[in-house]
Scaffold this active site. Structure first.
Site, mmCIF file in Angstrom:
data_model
loop_
_atom_site.group_PDB
_atom_site.id
_atom_site.type_symbol
_atom_site.label_atom_id
_atom_site.label_comp_id
_atom_site.label_asym_id
_atom_site.label_seq_id
_atom_site.Cartn_x
_atom_site.Cartn_y
_atom_site.Cartn_z
ATOM 1 N N ASP A 60 0.855 -1.188 0.000
ATOM 2 C CA ASP A 60 0.000 0.000 0.000
ATOM 3 C C ASP A 60 0.895 1.244 0.000
ATOM 4 O O ASP A 60 1.864 1.323 0.759
ATOM 5 C CB ASP A 60 -0.915 -0.011 1.230
ATOM 6 N N ASN A 102 -12.876 -3.334 2.413
ATOM 7 C CA ASN A 102 -13.755 -2.188 2.615
ATOM 8 C C ASN A 102 -14.794 -2.170 1.498
ATOM 9 O O ASN A 102 -14.472 -2.435 0.337
ATOM 10 C CB ASN A 102 -12.948 -0.881 2.586
ATOM 11 N N GLY A 158 -14.953 3.803 3.939
ATOM 12 C CA GLY A 158 -13.859 4.597 3.386
ATOM 13 C C GLY A 158 -13.282 4.016 2.109
ATOM 14 O O GLY A 158 -12.229 4.452 1.658
ATOM 15 N N HIS A 176 -9.929 -5.447 -3.362
ATOM 16 C CA HIS A 176 -8.599 -5.597 -2.768
ATOM 17 C C HIS A 176 -8.725 -6.011 -1.318
ATOM 18 O O HIS A 176 -9.512 -5.455 -0.561
ATOM 19 C CB HIS A 176 -7.772 -4.315 -2.898
ATOM 20 N N LEU A 177 -7.930 -7.005 -0.973
ATOM 21 C CA LEU A 177 -7.878 -7.491 0.402
ATOM 22 C C LEU A 177 -6.683 -6.828 1.079
ATOM 23 O O LEU A 177 -5.545 -6.980 0.629
ATOM 24 C CB LEU A 177 -7.722 -9.020 0.390
ATOM 25 N N HIS A 178 -6.963 -6.061 2.152
ATOM 26 C CA HIS A 178 -5.869 -5.466 2.924
ATOM 27 C C HIS A 178 -5.309 -6.539 3.858
ATOM 28 O O HIS A 178 -6.065 -7.131 4.644
ATOM 29 C CB HIS A 178 -6.380 -4.318 3.801
HETATM 30 P P1 5GP Z 1 -9.675 1.254 0.238
HETATM 31 O O1 5GP Z 1 -9.795 2.466 1.104
HETATM 32 O O2 5GP Z 1 -10.325 1.454 -1.112
HETATM 33 O O3 5GP Z 1 -10.097 -0.020 0.898
HETATM 34 O O4 5GP Z 1 -8.122 1.056 -0.001
HETATM 35 C C1 5GP Z 1 -7.432 1.597 -1.067
HETATM 36 C C2 5GP Z 1 -5.971 1.566 -0.683
HETATM 37 O O5 5GP Z 1 -5.203 1.745 -1.853
HETATM 38 C C3 5GP Z 1 -5.574 2.686 0.288
HETATM 39 O O6 5GP Z 1 -5.053 2.087 1.471
HETATM 40 C C4 5GP Z 1 -4.536 3.489 -0.485
HETATM 41 O O7 5GP Z 1 -3.478 3.926 0.332
HETATM 42 C C5 5GP Z 1 -4.081 2.529 -1.553
HETATM 43 N N1 5GP Z 1 -3.689 3.148 -2.798
HETATM 44 C C6 5GP Z 1 -4.365 4.119 -3.481
HETATM 45 N N2 5GP Z 1 -3.712 4.422 -4.613
HETATM 46 C C7 5GP Z 1 -2.618 3.624 -4.658
HETATM 47 C C8 5GP Z 1 -1.548 3.475 -5.605
HETATM 48 O O8 5GP Z 1 -1.492 4.134 -6.649
HETATM 49 N N3 5GP Z 1 -0.591 2.556 -5.301
HETATM 50 C C9 5GP Z 1 -0.629 1.793 -4.164
HETATM 51 N N4 5GP Z 1 0.375 0.932 -3.965
HETATM 52 N N5 5GP Z 1 -1.618 1.912 -3.265
HETATM 53 C C10 5GP Z 1 -2.593 2.811 -3.513
#
Ligand code: 5GP
Ligand code: ZN
Length: 117
Positions: free
Chosen positions: A32, A90, A96, A103-105
């Site tokens: 991330d 999410n 958020g 995507h799985l964090h």
């Molecule tokens: P969400 O909030 O949609 O569950 O998570 C999206 C995640 O993607 C966030 O934690 C954010 O920091 C990450 N993210 C957004 N844009 C990019 C990017 O261009 N590259 C990477 N590696 N992570 C990204």
């Protein structure tokens, strides 16, 4: 490319750079860009699926198995097996969620509070 307007499809295509952690035929894992934890890796299916709220249990099952299998590999490579970790999808505004490609964090590396804020 599945969706030319999708940020994570562009990462999969290599047109936007990312720091790879692991990959398979079905899934890709990368750091991330704004880590919330010492270990913060995103595991995505190579096929575009919008989010966990749009999963088609039949059509997407192979991709989802690939995401979870790669997440297990990431957990081991990040040294999180013993101390534990958190897996998060999410979905929607309250969570958020910002990027509409499933995507799985994978989060770990320090003690986490529960419930989340
Ligand atoms: P969400 O909030 O949609 O569950 O998570 C999206 C995640 O993607 C966030 O934690 C954010 O920091 C990450 N993210 C957004 N844009 C990019 C990017 O261009 N590259 C990477 N590696 N992570 C990204
Ligand atoms: Zn996509």
């Amino acid at each position: 490319m599945d969706d030319p307007d999708c940020l994570f499809c562009k990462i999969l295509a290599g047109t936007i750079p990312s720091t790879i952690v692991a990959e398979s035929e079905l899934a890709y894992a990368f750091r991330d860009v704004n880590p919330a934890m010492p270990s913060h890796v995103l595991v995505i299916p190579r096929r575009h699926i919008t989010d966990a709220g749009t999963i088609d249990a039949a059509a997407d099952s192979t991709d989802l198995a690939g995401v979870f299998a790669l997440a297990r590999q990431v957990v081991t490579e990040e040294g999180l097996d013993e101390r534990g970790y958190r897996l998060v999808f999410n979905v929607g505004r309250d969570s958020g969620n910002t990027v509409p490609h499933l995507h799985l964090h994978v989060l770990g590396g320090r003690t986490m509070g529960w419930p989340p804020g």
